[in-house]
Design an enzyme around this catalytic site. Structure first.
Site, PDB file in Angstrom:
ATOM      1  N   HIS A 109       2.951  22.743  62.416  1.00 48.22           N
ATOM      2  CA  HIS A 109       3.868  23.535  63.957  1.00 48.22           C
ATOM      3  C   HIS A 109       4.018  24.344  63.951  1.00 48.22           C
ATOM      4  O   HIS A 109       4.476  25.616  63.696  1.00 48.22           O
ATOM      5  CB  HIS A 109       5.672  22.911  63.055  1.00 48.22           C
ATOM      6  N   HIS A 165       4.393  27.121  68.068  1.00 43.61           N
ATOM      7  CA  HIS A 165       4.479  27.172  69.547  1.00 43.61           C
ATOM      8  C   HIS A 165       3.557  28.562  69.777  1.00 43.61           C
ATOM      9  O   HIS A 165       3.265  29.539  69.399  1.00 43.61           O
ATOM     10  CB  HIS A 165       5.752  26.437  69.550  1.00 43.61           C
ATOM     11  N   ALA A 195       9.196  25.986  71.940  1.00 41.88           N
ATOM     12  CA  ALA A 195      10.802  25.265  72.047  1.00 41.88           C
ATOM     13  C   ALA A 195      10.884  25.406  73.243  1.00 41.88           C
ATOM     14  O   ALA A 195      12.526  25.040  73.755  1.00 41.88           O
ATOM     15  CB  ALA A 195      10.930  24.435  70.999  1.00 41.88           C
ATOM     16  N   HIS A 238      12.599  17.870  68.361  1.00 42.33           N
ATOM     17  CA  HIS A 238      12.937  18.876  68.430  1.00 42.33           C
ATOM     18  C   HIS A 238      13.881  19.701  70.231  1.00 42.33           C
ATOM     19  O   HIS A 238      13.471  19.236  70.935  1.00 42.33           O
ATOM     20  CB  HIS A 238      11.486  20.065  69.020  1.00 42.33           C
ATOM     21  N   HIS A 260      11.884  22.135  60.582  1.00 43.86           N
ATOM     22  CA  HIS A 260      13.056  23.329  59.780  1.00 43.86           C
ATOM     23  C   HIS A 260      13.181  22.909  58.537  1.00 43.86           C
ATOM     24  O   HIS A 260      14.963  22.776  58.679  1.00 43.86           O
ATOM     25  CB  HIS A 260      14.147  23.365  60.906  1.00 43.86           C
ATOM     26  N   GLU A 316       6.291  27.216  61.631  1.00 45.82           N
ATOM     27  CA  GLU A 316       6.780  27.683  63.118  1.00 45.82           C
ATOM     28  C   GLU A 316       6.150  29.583  63.673  1.00 45.82           C
ATOM     29  O   GLU A 316       6.844  29.927  63.615  1.00 45.82           O
ATOM     30  CB  GLU A 316       7.883  27.476  62.866  1.00 45.82           C
ATOM     31  N   ARG A 322      11.426  36.472  62.392  1.00 42.43           N
ATOM     32  CA  ARG A 322       9.873  37.594  62.316  1.00 42.43           C
ATOM     33  C   ARG A 322      10.054  38.044  61.672  1.00 42.43           C
ATOM     34  O   ARG A 322       8.414  39.092  61.552  1.00 42.43           O
ATOM     35  CB  ARG A 322       9.434  37.834  64.037  1.00 42.43           C
TER      36      ARG A 322
HETATM   37 ZN   LIG Z   1       9.458  24.212  66.678  1.00 41.99          ZN
END
Ligand SMILES: [Zn+2]
Length: 342
Positions: free
Chosen positions: A6, A8, A70, A176, A221, A282, A288
């Protein structure tokens, strides 16, 4: 191999999302969109080398199953035509990343969904991404209206054109959502987790797994609220005379490990069988920062799994084996891409 299922492209060159804003403005003004901007291979390389590839190296992960940003999917914006052009642009960019870094990224498609538009138009994009780009899965947005839930539940035959394609190509879907345009739902703080939880509940109470016995979904998640409330879902299944929850869903539903603290991972691994858990972080994503309690990034989820009281064999399933099983095309694509890398 450590496979993060997962990730992005949150670091895409700026002109990519800049074009998206222009496209939506042009649509609102009833004008055609401007031509798509040029993005060079060097710009893509830079955005990955200083971003996801750097984090992979630091954390000791090898490969990310990679999809467009996403929250940027924005299925509530524009119409089916703008969604088609935007999904095509986003998926092409993912394909370019996978071509430039064939050992480190394998693609997953975003779909050209639109609120209140039947998703039959997604079929062509799925074919294109699987056949031309070698993508191994899709992200399916259960709420293209962006927090207003105006489309039918995933149990509805409305979604079957997508499920048929998933089975045809043997690709899973990650459930998602995208950005929330409903101010009562924060995009990553509640809308994402709501989408995960609602998607699970919709599928659990449906006949989708009877109609598509081999179909596979990943609830990201950490499964939203599902693992924490596993007893509630067991009880609901029992009351509705659906049988044992484990028998009802665990051949078809899998959970990723995007849970950003050790107690959450411990619970996930305690409640959900190890065969249904896929490693994911992710990164670089919604959270972050560095956790002052541990001194490490919240989304450095490998650290939590390393600490779980599981055998090395079980950890290998979470880190690699389960991803290769759920993403049935993955092993072949890894080999093909490695061959192109020389
Ligand atoms: Zn995601």
């Amino acid at each position: 191999m450590i496979i993060d299922c997962h990730g992005h492209y949150t670091t895409a060159p700026r002109q990519h999302e800049g074009w998206r804003s222009q496209q939506i403005e042009a649509h609102a003004a009833g004008k055609p969109p401007p031509p798509r901007p040029a993005i060079t291979d060097d710009e893509i390389r830079q955005s990955i080398e200083g971003g996801q590839r750097k984090v992979q190296r630091e954390r000791g992960t090898d490969l990310t199953i990679f999809s467009p940003r996403a929250a940027g999917m924005g299925h509530h914006l524009g119409d089916a035509t703008t969604s088609e052009a935007w999904a095509a642009a986003c998926n092409e960019l993912i394909h370019r990343v996978c071509s430039l870094f064939p050992k480190n990224f394998v693609g997953v498609a975003m779909l050209p969904q639109s609120a209140r538009v039947a998703p039959t138009n997604c079929r062509r994009e799925i074919d294109r991404c699987v056949n031309e780009y070698g993508f191994v899965g899709i992200n399916l947005n259960p709420d293209p209206s962006g927090g207003h839930w105006q489309d039918p539940p995933l149990s509805d035959r409305y979604w079957y054109p997508i499920y048929e394609k998933m089975v045809e190509h043997d690709i899973p879907a990650m459930i998602h959502v995208s950005a929330s345009c409903n101010p009562t739902h924060h995009t990553t703080g509640s809308h994402y987790l709501n989408g995960d939880t609602a998607g699970f509940n919709q599928l659990m109470t449906s006949s989708v797994f009877k109609d598509f016995p081999t179909i596979k979904f990943i609830i990201p998640h950490g499964g939203g609220a599902v693992p924490y409330h596993w007893g509630r879902y067991r009880g609901l299944a029992q009351d509705a005379k659906l049988g044992l929850l484990s028998e009802l869903v665990l051949n078809n539903i899998f959970f990723d490990t995007c849970v950003y603290h050790l107690p959450g991972q411990e619970l996930l691994a305690k409640v959900i069988p190890v065969g249904n858990i896929l490693f994911a972080s992710e990164m670089i994503g919604a959270v972050r920062g560095i956790d002052p309690e541990t001194g490490h990034h919240y989304d450095d989820t490998k650290r939590y799994i390393d600490q779980l009281p599981l055998s090395a064999a079980d950890k290998a399933r979470i880190f690699e084996g389960n991803a290769r099983r759920v993403y049935a095309r993955l092993s072949r694509v890894i080999e093909q891409q490695a061959a192109t890398a020389g």
